[in-house]
Design a protein around this motif. Structure first.
Motif, PDB file in Angstrom:
ATOM      1  N   UNK A 147       0.963  -1.279  -0.104  1.00  0.00           N
ATOM      2  CA  UNK A 147      -0.177   0.050   0.029  1.00  0.00           C
ATOM      3  C   UNK A 147       0.746   1.309  -0.014  1.00  0.00           C
ATOM      4  N   UNK A 148       0.440   2.308  -0.263  1.00  0.00           N
ATOM      5  CA  UNK A 148       1.089   3.827  -0.343  1.00  0.00           C
ATOM      6  C   UNK A 148       1.734   3.857   1.023  1.00  0.00           C
ATOM      7  N   UNK A 167       0.393  10.582  -7.273  1.00  0.00           N
ATOM      8  CA  UNK A 167       0.499  10.134  -5.995  1.00  0.00           C
ATOM      9  C   UNK A 167       1.770   9.344  -5.695  1.00  0.00           C
ATOM     10  N   UNK A 168       2.190   8.421  -6.604  1.00  0.00           N
ATOM     11  CA  UNK A 168       3.714   7.679  -6.609  1.00  0.00           C
ATOM     12  C   UNK A 168       4.674   8.557  -6.390  1.00  0.00           C
ATOM     13  N   UNK A 224      -3.216   0.396  -3.035  1.00  0.00           N
ATOM     14  CA  UNK A 224      -1.881  -0.296  -3.662  1.00  0.00           C
ATOM     15  C   UNK A 224      -1.025   0.638  -4.479  1.00  0.00           C
ATOM     16  N   UNK A 225       0.201   0.300  -4.063  1.00  0.00           N
ATOM     17  CA  UNK A 225       1.324   1.197  -5.291  1.00  0.00           C
ATOM     18  C   UNK A 225       0.783   0.965  -6.512  1.00  0.00           C
ATOM     19  N   UNK A 226       0.405  -0.051  -7.132  1.00  0.00           N
ATOM     20  CA  UNK A 226      -0.043  -0.330  -8.546  1.00  0.00           C
ATOM     21  C   UNK A 226      -1.187   0.375  -9.015  1.00  0.00           C
ATOM     22  N   UNK A 227      -1.924   1.045  -7.750  1.00  0.00           N
ATOM     23  CA  UNK A 227      -3.310   1.450  -8.223  1.00  0.00           C
ATOM     24  C   UNK A 227      -3.049   3.242  -8.120  1.00  0.00           C
ATOM     25  N   UNK A 228      -1.883   3.755  -8.027  1.00  0.00           N
ATOM     26  CA  UNK A 228      -1.587   5.193  -7.551  1.00  0.00           C
ATOM     27  C   UNK A 228      -1.238   5.768  -8.887  1.00  0.00           C
ATOM     28  N   UNK A 253      -5.792  10.433   1.785  1.00  0.00           N
ATOM     29  CA  UNK A 253      -6.908  10.003   1.060  1.00  0.00           C
ATOM     30  C   UNK A 253      -6.314   8.625   0.241  1.00  0.00           C
ATOM     31  N   UNK A 254      -5.392   8.406  -0.170  1.00  0.00           N
ATOM     32  CA  UNK A 254      -4.897   7.281  -0.994  1.00  0.00           C
ATOM     33  C   UNK A 254      -3.827   6.473  -0.111  1.00  0.00           C
ATOM     34  N   UNK A 255      -3.977   6.604   1.050  1.00  0.00           N
ATOM     35  CA  UNK A 255      -2.721   5.861   1.947  1.00  0.00           C
ATOM     36  C   UNK A 255      -2.894   4.275   1.963  1.00  0.00           C
ATOM     37  N   UNK A 256      -4.122   3.646   1.758  1.00  0.00           N
ATOM     38  CA  UNK A 256      -4.489   2.451   1.744  1.00  0.00           C
ATOM     39  C   UNK A 256      -4.476   1.726   0.635  1.00  0.00           C
TER      40      UNK A 256
END
Ligand SMILES: Nc1ncnc2c1ncn2[C@@H]1O[C@H](COP(=O)(O)OP(=O)(O)O)[C@@H](O)[C@H]1O
Ligand SMILES: [Mg+2]
Length: 230
Positions: free
Chosen positions: A92-93, A137-138, A129-133, A124-127
């Motif tokens: 996750x992020x 955000x990355x 997945x890294x591949x969903x950013x 907002x996006x901390x949970x």
């Protein structure tokens, strides 16, 4: 704080960095601008110990790191956010960000809270997945991860690359806030105008050579700069 002197990088005889000399003071933003292929990434990768230079010196806070490996340099306080960002897709992020933490848990939690103040979107996006950013955000995750180890110098290799203008604003805005808190930052950018606007010190790079810029002087000629470097 950080002094790079006469640093050179060659790839199989091709000189990508030619005797580069650059200083980053203890707080604020120093930018290094230049076109694609100028040698910027080669320079910062050599600074982080990821690429072996063919010559030159790197001194951080009086400590000579010229012969140190990447891990030693990172421990000494040089944190590089590479062009590739390297956010892990399966974590996750927030997990990605925690990878950067060191030492005391409570201090790390405080650091995280102060980083989220700079980039509030993280909450907002901390949970996710890294591949969903998204790219932006990355980039925020990569910067946050680098900041978790409380570096002496944060080195950012083209943080705005490939981001939409509004996202560039959020990322550069966070970087500017960070500098106001006293963080020393070396900002690499092709997006020269935006970088110069938020930097107190500036260098330009072309064909492996670095020149310092007096970008705050009234005589500073942006058109001339553009012809040469951007
Ligand atoms: N690993 C490598 N092997 C060979 N040549 C490289 C390598 N990395 C970069 N170069 C070359 O070095 C020059 C500088 O590249 P780079 O440091 O990536 O510039 P910038 O970051 O300013 O775009 C370019 O000509 C590039 O093709
Ligand atoms: Mg590059």
């Amino acid at each position: 704080m950080l002094d790079i002197t006469d640093l050179s990088v060659s790839y199989k005889g091709i000189e990508a960095v030619r005797g580069a000399t650059l200083s980053v003071p203890g707080g604020g933003i120093t930018c290094l601008i230049g076109r694609n292929g100028a040698g910027k990434s080669s320079l910062v990768n050599a600074l982080a110990g990821l690429v072996k230079p063919s010559g030159g010196r790197i001194v951080l806070d009086g400590k000579d790191l010229s012969r140190a490996g990447a891990a030693t340099r990172s421990r000494a306080g040089i944190a590089l956010v590479p062009e590739s960002r390297r956010v892990y897709g399966s974590l996750s992020a927030l997990e990605n960000i925690w990878l950067g933490a060191r030492g005391n848990k409570r201090e790390a939690e405080e650091r995280l809270a102060s980083i989220i103040e700079l980039f509030p979107a993280i909450e907002r996006f901390q949970d996710r997945g890294g591949n969903q950013l998204s790219g932006g955000e990355q980039q925020m995750v990569a910067i946050a991860r680098a900041l978790m180890c409380d570096p002496k110098v944060l080195v950012l290799d083209e943080p705005s690359l490939g981001l939409a203008p509004i996202v560039v604003k959020a990322v550069l805005g966070g970087i500017e806030q960070l500098a106001l808190r006293g963080q020393a930052i070396l900002l690499i950018e092709q997006n020269g105008r935006a970088a110069l606007r938020i930097s107190q010190h500036a260098y330009a790079m072309a064909r492996g050579e670095i020149h310092s810029l007096d970008h705050q002087s009234p005589e500073f000629n942006e058109r001339e700069l553009q012809a040469l470097y951007l």
